[in-house]
Motif scaffolding. Structure first.
Motif, mmCIF file in Angstrom:
data_model
loop_
_atom_site.group_PDB
_atom_site.id
_atom_site.type_symbol
_atom_site.label_atom_id
_atom_site.label_comp_id
_atom_site.label_asym_id
_atom_site.label_seq_id
_atom_site.Cartn_x
_atom_site.Cartn_y
_atom_site.Cartn_z
ATOM 1 N N ALA A 56 -9.588 -9.932 2.663
ATOM 2 C CA ALA A 56 -9.218 -9.899 1.244
ATOM 3 C C ALA A 56 -9.476 -8.509 0.647
ATOM 4 O O ALA A 56 -8.762 -8.075 -0.263
ATOM 5 N N LEU A 58 -9.158 -5.717 2.400
ATOM 6 C CA LEU A 58 -8.044 -4.903 2.901
ATOM 7 C C LEU A 58 -6.781 -5.157 2.087
ATOM 8 O O LEU A 58 -5.995 -4.255 1.831
ATOM 9 N N ARG A 59 -6.609 -6.429 1.713
ATOM 10 C CA ARG A 59 -5.439 -6.782 0.903
ATOM 11 C C ARG A 59 -5.451 -6.000 -0.413
ATOM 12 O O ARG A 59 -4.423 -5.537 -0.894
ATOM 13 N N LEU A 62 -4.405 -2.500 0.287
ATOM 14 C CA LEU A 62 -2.956 -2.460 0.525
ATOM 15 C C LEU A 62 -2.180 -2.551 -0.792
ATOM 16 O O LEU A 62 -1.219 -1.804 -1.012
ATOM 17 N N ALA A 63 -2.615 -3.450 -1.659
ATOM 18 C CA ALA A 63 -1.934 -3.623 -2.952
ATOM 19 C C ALA A 63 -1.995 -2.330 -3.764
ATOM 20 O O ALA A 63 -0.991 -1.890 -4.342
ATOM 21 N N THR A 65 -2.461 0.703 -2.561
ATOM 22 C CA THR A 65 -1.702 1.746 -1.867
ATOM 23 C C THR A 65 -0.213 1.625 -2.169
ATOM 24 O O THR A 65 0.472 2.621 -2.427
ATOM 25 N N LYS A 66 0.300 0.389 -2.170
ATOM 26 C CA LYS A 66 1.729 0.190 -2.460
ATOM 27 C C LYS A 66 2.072 0.668 -3.868
ATOM 28 O O LYS A 66 3.116 1.277 -4.096
ATOM 29 N N ARG A 69 2.052 4.511 -3.883
ATOM 30 C CA ARG A 69 3.205 5.119 -3.200
ATOM 31 C C ARG A 69 4.450 5.122 -4.079
ATOM 32 O O ARG A 69 5.312 5.991 -3.947
ATOM 33 N N GLY A 92 -4.849 -2.250 11.761
ATOM 34 C CA GLY A 92 -3.834 -1.202 11.859
ATOM 35 C C GLY A 92 -3.686 -0.393 10.581
ATOM 36 O O GLY A 92 -2.692 0.304 10.385
ATOM 37 N N PHE A 93 -4.694 -0.461 9.698
ATOM 38 C CA PHE A 93 -4.593 0.232 8.409
ATOM 39 C C PHE A 93 -4.824 1.737 8.520
ATOM 40 O O PHE A 93 -4.495 2.477 7.592
ATOM 41 N N SER A 95 -3.300 3.735 10.174
ATOM 42 C CA SER A 95 -2.051 4.484 10.321
ATOM 43 C C SER A 95 -1.520 4.969 8.973
ATOM 44 O O SER A 95 -0.751 5.917 8.921
ATOM 45 N N PHE A 96 -1.906 4.321 7.891
ATOM 46 C CA PHE A 96 -1.402 4.781 6.584
ATOM 47 C C PHE A 96 -2.496 5.072 5.562
ATOM 48 O O PHE A 96 -2.205 5.566 4.479
#
Lengths: 110, 140
Positions: A56, A58-59, A62-63, A65-66, A69, A92-93, A95-96
């Motif tokens: 959660a 990491l989520r 990710l949210a 980061t999106k 971007r 795999g995070f 990588s970005f």
């Protein structure tokens, strides 16, 4: 989990300490997305005192980061401890996500 | 074989306690800090899915957690009669996926499978679902 933030020459640096578990992650996500919405700059998240992260957490990264971007900006993560870095790696995070050893080296990239 | 059994409400606030119970059991079984971290994360993710998806965060509903261990091995069982779940229908996240192709979420089951040595789902004829996961101390 403890959260704090500071402004360094127009860049927001969020520090997250302790355990970023499922319960804490929603607060963390709200907090960092709020910083992203308020700023036109990239976001630095200092995780040097973070000892645990669940998916959660990491989520939330990710949210954020999106959203960043969309503005051609990035999230810069600082000081990941091995156990936390391993979780980013499994997912795999790495990588970005841009990862730095110190806040200073992250700030130099902005 | 040591064994602990609990009935917990479907409330995410119980997760911290579960993490501590798993860490103690892992330590007693002989796992090092890395192994204990893996067990804690796996049980956290598995119980999170049970609470949020299986039991819809309804604290009047409960699930049974069994933690059992012996030297060099821990076994965790989660029994729950909640929403039907078909693990084969879940999308397996691609760790190589680009940022744009990544849905937000869906990593929990993937973590459980990556972190534990053996992971099995089954549903009995009464609709009680069981997630069984086993981890052994790595000798390498």
């Amino acid at each position: 989990m403890e959260l704090s933030k500071k402004d360094v020459d127009g860049t927001v640096v969020v520090s997250v300490r302790g355990k970023l578990d499922t319960v804490a992650a929603s607060e963390f996500e709200k907090y960092i997305v709020e910083q992203v919405d308020k700023s036109e700059n990239s976001l630095i998240v200092n995780m040097s005192e973070l000892i645990y992260i669940a998916s959660a957490g990491l989520r939330a990264v990710l949210a954020a980061t999106k959203k960043l971007r969309e503005k051609q900006k990035d999230i810069l993560l600082v000081g990941l401890q091995k156990t936390v870095k391993d979780v980013f790696k499994i997912a795999g995070f790495l990588s970005f996500c841009k990862v730095f050893d110190t806040e200073e080296s992250a700030l130099e990239q902005i | 074989m040591q064994r602990l059994s609990f009935d917990f409400p479907a409330d995410t606030r119980i997760l911290a306690k579960i993490g501590n119970l798993a860490a103690d059991a892992g330590r007693n079984a002989g796992f090092n800090d890395v192994g204990i971290g893996d067990i804690q994360l796996a049980i956290d993710e598995a119980c999170t899915n049970t609470i949020i998806h299986g039991l819809k965060k309804d604290p009047s509903r409960t699930f049974q957690l069994i933690i059992q261990w012996k030297t060099d091995e821990i076994e965790i069982l989660i029994h729950e009669k909640g929403e039907p779940f078909d693990p084969s229908a879940t999308r397996i996240p691609d760790p190589e996926a680009s940022l744009e192709d990544r849905p937000v979420g869906g990593l929990g089951i993937y973590f459980v499978r990556e972190l534990m040595d053996k992971v099995e789902y089954r549903t009995d004829e009464e609709g009680i679902k069981t997630l069984r996961m086993v981890k052994r101390v790595s000798k390498s």
